[in-house]
Scaffold this active site. Structure first.
Site, short mmCIF file in Angstrom:
data_model
loop_
_atom_site.label_atom_id
_atom_site.label_comp_id
_atom_site.label_asym_id
_atom_site.label_seq_id
_atom_site.Cartn_x
_atom_site.Cartn_y
_atom_site.Cartn_z
N ASN A 164 9.50 6.53 1.04
CA ASN A 164 8.10 6.65 1.33
C ASN A 164 7.11 7.76 0.37
OD1 ASN A 164 5.70 7.39 2.91
ND2 ASN A 164 6.33 5.88 4.29
N HIS B 64 5.38 2.22 1.26
CA HIS B 64 6.37 2.41 1.98
C HIS B 64 7.74 2.40 1.25
CE1 HIS B 64 4.23 1.12 5.89
NE2 HIS B 64 3.53 2.23 5.28
N GLU C 97 10.35 0.64 1.34
CA GLU C 97 11.07 -0.69 0.87
C GLU C 97 10.13 -1.12 -0.31
OE1 GLU C 97 10.08 0.02 3.91
OE2 GLU C 97 11.30 -1.05 5.45
N CYS D 57 5.82 -4.70 3.77
CA CYS D 57 7.25 -4.59 3.75
C CYS D 57 7.85 -6.12 4.12
CB CYS D 57 8.00 -3.36 4.36
SG CYS D 57 7.19 -1.95 4.04
N ASP E 5 0.35 6.42 8.37
CA ASP E 5 1.30 5.66 7.59
C ASP E 5 1.40 4.34 8.43
OD1 ASP E 5 2.85 5.77 5.47
OD2 ASP E 5 4.64 5.10 6.71
ZN LIG Z 1 6.20 -1.08 5.56
#
Ligand SMILES: [Zn+2]
Ligand SMILES: [Ca+2]
Ligand SMILES: [Ca+2]
Ligand SMILES: [Zn+2]
Lengths: 183, 183
Positions: A63, A74, A76, A111, A171
């Site tokens: 992140n 993020h 991913e 994601c 976030d």
């Molecule tokens: Zn995410």
């Protein structure tokens, strides 16, 4: 290092993601890490036989909201971006590892959309204590989701959320609800 | 420059996105552009009154698959990333402009997930001729989706897909089906 046939594949893959989460913590970031791992060569063509026996860590990331003032990285997404352009076939044999399951696996995260866009068939998650109640969009779309019970993944998030509730809320899109549930 | 109350707001906002698509074309990229525009100051706090009358272009961006070998920078994601960290409230009053509606507005794209994550309530799209039959996840989640009928947005994509069918296929996750339908 890795063997997809090994019982340890998931644990080993998660350890790659966890190293990224620890790096993120040391940088003062949100401590979530990911890795995209597959048995296919990054530039594999459709005509190639994928059974080389090797495993490729195409990308690992973490992140980057606080470190890079990023609205989209993020863990991913950072792993996918670090992997760069891959042949479509590579994703379709890959596993996405991530230390935390949260908004990522409901419809409300980039994601989830990225995993579905590229047809990544398998996701391994370090912990999911904080988000058990959520609808699981990935599973409903045929993605295999494996949840490990990794204590360190849990500790990292618990510690972060305790001291930085506002950054965590940002976030997850400013939904106080989620941040309350996760704390 | 902009006035949210003006009938021209959508057309003007789309023109910002279209400039990005044209830039992408000149760079040899996939010619899709986006812009994130709202009446709130980027660092607005919850206590602030948002009625300044000004309009902010928080970020504008373009598809960066070919230019940056990016797996995640669809135009909308590039615009969100260029906008950087914004207060959660800013997104909740924003409009996302994009020159093309495609996979973005079904469940299979990171752009959809990002729009839902941040609670962006409104999307304006330059053209949607190529994807009419798709399920509209955004609308089903309460996002207002306005589709303009911009000829230049259409031309840009038609031209790109004709000469670069493989790159387009890669951008939509390797689903030959989508690229065939879009061509
Ligand atoms: Zn995410
Ligand atoms: Ca190869
Ligand atoms: Ca302000
Ligand atoms: Zn997209």
């Amino acid at each position: 290092m890795f063997d997809t046939q090994s019982a340890n594949f998931d644990v080993q893959g998660l350890s790659v993601a966890l190293i990224q989460a620890e790096l993120g913590r040391r940088e003062g970031g949100i401590p979530i890490g990911s890795a995209l791992i597959s048995p296919l060569d990054p530039d594999v063509g459709t005509e190639e036989v994928p059974a080389s026996g090797r495993i490729y860590i195409h990308g690992h990331g973490r992140n980057q909201r606080l470190q890079k003032s990023s609205a989209i990285l993020h863990a991913e997404m950072d792993a996918l971006e670090k992997a760069g352009r891959l042949a479509p076939e590579v994703y379709k044999k890959a596993t996405m590892f991530t230390t935390l399951r949260f908004a990522s696996y409901v419809h409300k995260c980039m994601c989830t959309g990225a995993i579905l866009l590229y047809g990544i068939p398998r996701v391994v998650i370090g912990e999911n204590t904080n988000f058990k109640g959520e609808e699981d969009l990935l599973r409903s779309r045929g993605v295999e989701v494996v949840v490990l019970d990794n204590q360190r993944c849990k500790e990292l998030m618990r510690e972060f959320i305790r001291y930085h509730p506002e950054e965590w809320d940002e976030d997850v899109g400013g939904s106080k609800e989620t941040s309350a549930r996760a704390s």
